[in-house]
Design a protein around this motif. Structure first.
Motif, mmCIF file in Angstrom:
data_model
loop_
_atom_site.group_PDB
_atom_site.id
_atom_site.type_symbol
_atom_site.label_atom_id
_atom_site.label_comp_id
_atom_site.label_asym_id
_atom_site.label_seq_id
_atom_site.Cartn_x
_atom_site.Cartn_y
_atom_site.Cartn_z
ATOM 1 N N PRO A 1 0.671 -0.844 0.232
ATOM 2 C CA PRO A 1 -0.322 -0.196 0.356
ATOM 3 C C PRO A 1 0.600 1.560 0.217
ATOM 4 C CG PRO A 1 -1.136 -1.252 1.649
ATOM 5 C CD PRO A 1 0.478 -2.310 0.628
ATOM 6 N N SER B 1 0.541 5.498 1.366
ATOM 7 C CA SER B 1 -0.202 6.354 2.099
ATOM 8 C C SER B 1 0.404 7.557 1.124
ATOM 9 C CB SER B 1 0.204 6.194 2.939
ATOM 10 O OG SER B 1 -0.845 4.606 2.938
ATOM 11 N N THR C 1 -3.701 5.217 0.890
ATOM 12 C CA THR C 1 -4.354 4.645 1.658
ATOM 13 C C THR C 1 -4.889 4.907 3.125
ATOM 14 O OG1 THR C 1 -3.202 2.047 1.921
ATOM 15 C CG2 THR C 1 -4.049 2.169 4.227
#
Length: 335
Positions: A9, A11, A44
């Motif tokens: 992921p 971010s 995310t």
């Protein structure tokens, strides 16, 4: 463009940057714009870091900024990256983030740092002592107890806060944070976007010494990395050069402005070299080039998630960089 294999992921870090001639209000407007776009692109989470007495950073009150952005987005996770716990009583932070968790369930993170996030004079103005950092492990446990509804302070509960179990993350740039996160069984986020030196040994120490907990049964590492992505490699390099010059100007001159010729001289100095070494982990190029760099960085950092610090001269270029990266990384677009 063909869809790449699944990646970890992604971010974002948002410093709520205040550019020359602006007010913090302008920075907060951009933070909302960035969060909305990040949500659409499949990032995310977004974290905001607590800094004080810095004219170019407006995220001094992460909880307030999180509340503002959360009210204008739908599902992206928002948190602190981090709250500098030595500046605060654990009960106050439990109440703040407990309030956020009640208002925005399953969307709030609480990253915790041990540094003051400012200079010695400002620490004094905060009515805190530099020695408070020595209490960091105890304060983390006290905060965790408040949020879990198992207060370690007799007769005192966090209301709101109790039983919200806001996820805690230990932030660090050294072996101290890695060791503490491992001992407490908490996720660990390394600040490799500005403090690259101890990344590998810290993550290694964390994984090798991790003790599972009810909050985090397996080790989880978030590694921060700088990104400048554009449609062409030449333009990405151009943007990166501007960012690097601004970084040196801000840190070496402490807000003083000089002419471009003087800045050219400064850029070749040992002081500039030391400042720019903080940007060691910096992906610069097209989407394909940046994705390739991040794939290698993920392996190098042994990371489960990457925290991206966008390094672009303007908001428009940062939003473009974020979109290019999301496409190259194969993030799932929000419906």
């Amino acid at each position: 463009m063909s869809t790449p294999a699944p990646h970890v992921p992604l971010s974002l870090l948002d410093f709520a940057t205040v550019y020359r001639g602006e007010t913090p209000r302008d920075a907060f407007r951009r933070s909302v714009e960035l969060a909305r776009r990040a949500e659409e692109l499949g990032y995310t989470r977004i974290w905001y870091s607590e800094h004080h007495n810095m004219t170019s950073i407006a995220s001094s009150a992460p909880a307030v900024l999180i509340a503002h952005v959360a009210a204008k987005t739908d599902h992206i996770r928002l948190g602190s990256g981090g709250v500098m716990l030595p500046n605060h009583a654990p009960l106050v932070i439990a109440e703040q983030f407990g309030t956020l968790a009640e208002l925005y369930p399953d969307r709030i993170d609480l990253g915790l740092g041990r540094a003051p996030g400012t200079d010695a004079r400002t620490v004094a103005a905060l009515r805190r002592s530099p020695q408070n950092a020595e209490n960091f492990p105890r304060d983390v446990l006290e905060l965790q107890g408040f949020l879990a509804g198992r207060s370690r302070v007799q007769g005192v509960e966090a209301i709101p806060g109790a039983d919200t179990n806001v996820p805690l993350y230990i932030l660090g740039s050294s072996l101290f944070g890695a060791t503490l996160a491992a001992k407490l069984g908490l996720p660990y986020s390394f600040a490799s976007h500005f403090a690259p030196d101890a990344l590998v040994p810290a993550v290694k120490a964390y994984r090798e010494n991790f003790t599972p907990s009810e909050f985090c049964p397996e080790p989880y590492v978030i590694a921060a990395v700088n990104v400048t992505a554009s449609d062409t490699e030449e333009d990405a390099v151009r943007q990166s050069d501007i960012v690097r010059r601004r970084r040196v100007e801000t840190m070496a001159l402490r807000g003083r402005q000089v002419g471009e010729e003087d800045l050219d001289l400064l850029m070749s100095s040992p002081a500039a070299e030391m400042i720019l070494s903080m940007l060691r982990y910096h992906a610069v190029g097209t989407g394909e080039q940046v994705a390739e760099y991040l794939e290698g960085f993920t392996r190098h950092a042994d990371a489960d998630e990457l925290m991206i610090s966008l390094q672009s001269p303007t908001t428009t270029e940062a939003l473009t960089s974020m979109s290019i990266l999301a496409d190259a990384w194969g993030l799932p677009l929000s419906s």
